[in-house]
Design a protein around this motif. Structure first.
Motif, short mmCIF file in Angstrom:
data_model
loop_
_atom_site.label_atom_id
_atom_site.label_comp_id
_atom_site.label_asym_id
_atom_site.label_seq_id
_atom_site.Cartn_x
_atom_site.Cartn_y
_atom_site.Cartn_z
N ALA A 1 24.27 -7.45 55.97
CA ALA A 1 25.56 -6.87 55.62
C ALA A 1 25.44 -5.38 55.29
N LEU A 2 24.36 -5.00 54.60
CA LEU A 2 24.18 -3.59 54.25
C LEU A 2 24.02 -2.74 55.51
N LYS A 3 23.27 -3.23 56.48
CA LYS A 3 23.10 -2.50 57.74
C LYS A 3 24.41 -2.45 58.52
N ARG A 4 25.19 -3.48 58.40
CA ARG A 4 26.43 -3.57 59.19
C ARG A 4 27.54 -2.69 58.63
N TYR A 5 27.68 -2.69 57.28
CA TYR A 5 28.81 -2.00 56.67
C TYR A 5 28.43 -0.71 55.96
N GLY A 6 27.21 -0.64 55.45
CA GLY A 6 26.82 0.52 54.65
C GLY A 6 27.27 0.38 53.20
N ALA A 7 26.55 1.04 52.30
CA ALA A 7 26.83 0.92 50.87
C ALA A 7 28.22 1.44 50.51
N TYR A 8 28.65 2.53 51.16
CA TYR A 8 29.95 3.11 50.81
C TYR A 8 31.08 2.13 51.12
N LYS A 9 31.04 1.52 52.29
CA LYS A 9 32.07 0.54 52.65
C LYS A 9 32.02 -0.67 51.71
N LEU A 10 30.82 -1.18 51.43
CA LEU A 10 30.69 -2.36 50.57
C LEU A 10 31.18 -2.11 49.15
N SER A 11 31.09 -0.86 48.70
CA SER A 11 31.53 -0.56 47.34
C SER A 11 33.04 -0.72 47.17
N GLY A 12 33.77 -0.79 48.27
CA GLY A 12 35.22 -0.97 48.19
C GLY A 12 35.66 -2.41 48.34
N LEU A 13 34.71 -3.33 48.50
CA LEU A 13 35.07 -4.73 48.69
C LEU A 13 35.39 -5.34 47.33
N MET A 14 36.62 -5.76 47.14
CA MET A 14 37.03 -6.40 45.90
C MET A 14 38.33 -7.17 46.13
N PHE A 15 38.51 -8.25 45.41
CA PHE A 15 39.74 -9.04 45.49
C PHE A 15 39.78 -10.00 44.33
N ARG A 16 40.90 -10.62 44.16
CA ARG A 16 41.08 -11.61 43.11
C ARG A 16 40.68 -12.98 43.65
N SER A 17 39.61 -13.53 43.13
CA SER A 17 39.17 -14.85 43.54
C SER A 17 39.72 -15.88 42.57
N ARG A 18 40.32 -16.92 43.11
CA ARG A 18 40.83 -17.98 42.25
C ARG A 18 39.67 -18.63 41.50
N CYS A 19 39.84 -18.87 40.22
CA CYS A 19 38.79 -19.49 39.42
C CYS A 19 38.60 -20.94 39.85
N ASP A 20 37.37 -21.31 40.19
CA ASP A 20 37.08 -22.68 40.59
C ASP A 20 36.15 -23.37 39.61
N SER A 21 35.99 -22.81 38.42
CA SER A 21 35.24 -23.43 37.32
C SER A 21 33.78 -23.68 37.66
N HIS A 22 33.19 -22.84 38.52
CA HIS A 22 31.77 -22.96 38.80
C HIS A 22 30.97 -22.34 37.66
N LEU A 23 30.02 -23.08 37.15
CA LEU A 23 29.25 -22.59 36.01
C LEU A 23 28.18 -21.61 36.48
N TRP A 24 27.90 -20.62 35.64
CA TRP A 24 26.85 -19.65 35.92
C TRP A 24 25.61 -20.00 35.12
N THR A 25 24.46 -19.69 35.67
CA THR A 25 23.23 -19.78 34.90
C THR A 25 23.24 -18.68 33.84
N PRO A 26 22.47 -18.83 32.77
CA PRO A 26 22.43 -17.76 31.75
C PRO A 26 22.03 -16.41 32.33
N GLN A 27 21.08 -16.40 33.26
CA GLN A 27 20.63 -15.13 33.85
C GLN A 27 21.74 -14.48 34.66
N ALA A 28 22.45 -15.29 35.47
CA ALA A 28 23.54 -14.72 36.26
C ALA A 28 24.68 -14.25 35.36
#
Length: 437
Positions: free
Chosen positions: A105-132
């Motif tokens: 993905a980094l090679k395909r889009y580049g860091a500048y393009k990827l830095s603009g990727l954002m959206f509202r993701s519906r919460c699906d109650s997936h638990l995170w590990t403490p580290q994440a």
């Protein structure tokens, strides 16, 4: 790499319309992980995030989204699906790590393009590990990376779940339609939720597995059978017609033209239907006594079988498929759906106990029948009483044909090369018994 304060114009990720394998979906979804790393900048720790993905795809543990490993299923269908969840989840986690290492993905889009990727993701109650959790909520994290990671995990979970019905899940072609109301794979969520609810609370019939696969790959197809054709392939019960006996409930995806070829060039969606939808009401023939036998001896079919594979016909959007087998000068067409049904309902002999005199149990009313006699009778074959042995000489084609010809009640498979076997206590405990040797 830029952090969340150094963004390009915003954009939303999605799967573009087209056909994808599981590997290709993981590659495309990897764009979300790449964007997370860009947003986190020097604090990025992809290993911790991928460990969380693996924990979410597991079937046991705090983060497991589908905790099948905590349940002990007695039925074939759910045992097979639980094993599938383990296999596919582990493989998707490996693919996610591979694609991250390749930095596709980094090679395909580049860091500048990827830095603009954002959206509202519906919460699906997936638990995170403490580290994440520490990474996503820490000084370099925030709402943007939280939303991206939620969506990344959820898309991979959806991918695992929609592939559960298929033994060759790596080959399945998933079509992403032009018009869909949900992001990425989210258009499959209604069918997924219904199927998983059924899976968790009760024994699941084969028709539910087929219905789910059909809803994922060809949702516009009306009606149901034991398989189906859609634009990108044909779906049939796993291993039908192969030399070994496969899983009982899983399905197999076939590329167009590789099976059922020669009868129609159409790729229009169509149900592959049973010749007899309700086998209870199908015509039956009662077998005669046959030759007396003790159940200890070996006997061979009169002649090896030859097969012409599958013979298909199509009527009003429904496909009917028969397995064609020749024994000597005689040719038999056996409904493929009934073969699948007969295999699902069959029993397997168990390992004999040391004190048993022989591997098949002591029965006084054994009768031996020739496969040609059985296959030549009209309708499904049954008997009023007794134990009826049908030798196959180790010919898998004859075995498959018999599974489709015998009334699927007390049919027991005796496999060679697995030690001594016993049929004591196997089956329903009443009526006649058929043994396929």
């Amino acid at each position: 790499m830029p952090n969340s304060q150094q963004q390009s114009s915003t954009w939303e990720w999605d799967l573009q319309p087209g056909a994808y394998t599981a590997r290709e979906v993981v590659r495309e979804v990897g764009t979300l992980l790449a964007a997370i790393e860009v947003h986190l900048g020097d604090a990025a720790d992809a290993c911790s995030l991928l460990d969380n993905v693996q924990a979410s795809l597991a079937v046991e543990g705090r983060e497991a989204v589908l905790p099948l490993g905590t349940l002990r299923f007695q039925d074939h269908a759910r045992r097979e699906l639980a094993a599938q969840a383990v296999r596919i989840g582990e493989a998707i986690a490996r693919l996610a790590r591979e694609h991250r290492e390749s930095k596709t993905a980094l090679k395909r889009y580049g860091a500048y393009k990827l830095s603009g990727l954002m959206f509202r993701s519906r919460c699906d109650s997936h638990l995170w590990t403490p580290q994440a959790a520490a990474l996503l909520t820490g000084p370099s994290g925030g709402p943007v990376v939280m939303q991206l990671f939620n969506e990344y995990v959820h898309q991979l979970i959806l991918l695992r779940d929609i592939l559960l019905p298929f033994d060759n899940w790596e080959e399945v072609r998933i079509e992403i339609p032009e018009h869909r109301a949900r992001l990425g794979l989210r258009h499959v969520e209604p069918a997924r939720e219904q199927f998983l609810s059924e899976l968790m609370i009760k024994q699941i019939p084969h028709r539910s597995i087929v219905r789910y696969a059909q809803a994922v790959l060809s949702p516009q197809l009306p009606g149901e059978g034991y398989g189906f054709r859609y634009r990108l392939g044909i779906v049939l019960p796993s291993g039908i017609g192969e030399s070994s006996l496969p899983s009982r409930y899983l399905l197999r995806w076939h590329a167009p033209g590789t099976i059922l070829s020669g009868f129609s060039s159409s790729d229009e969606p169509a149900v592959i239907a049973y010749s007899e939808t309700d086998y209870y009401s199908a015509p039956r023939s009662a077998i005669g006594p046959g030759a007396p036998g003790s159940g200890n001896g070996k006997s061979e079919p009169r002649t090896p079988a030859a097969t012409d594979g599958f013979v298909a016909s199509e009527e009003a959007g429904r496909i009917y498929v028969h397995f064609r087998i020749r024994l000597g000068s005689q040719e038999f067409d056996i409904d493929l759906g009934q073969i699948s049904r007969g295999y699902r309902y069959s029993y397997e002999a168990i390992e004999a106990k040391p004190e048993q005199a022989d591997g098949r149990g002591a029965r006084a009313d054994w009768h031996v029948h020739d496969a040609i006699t059985i296959l030549g009778l009209p309708g499904l074959v049954t008997a009023e009483e007794g134990t009826h042995l049908i030798p196959t000489g180790g010919d898998s084609s004859i075995c498959w044909a018999l599974l489709g010809k015998l009334y699927p009640e007390n049919v027991i498979l005796l496999r060679e090369g697995e030690g001594r076997k016993s049929i004591e206590g196997i089956g329903k405990g009443f009526g006649s018994t058929f043994l396929i040797d």
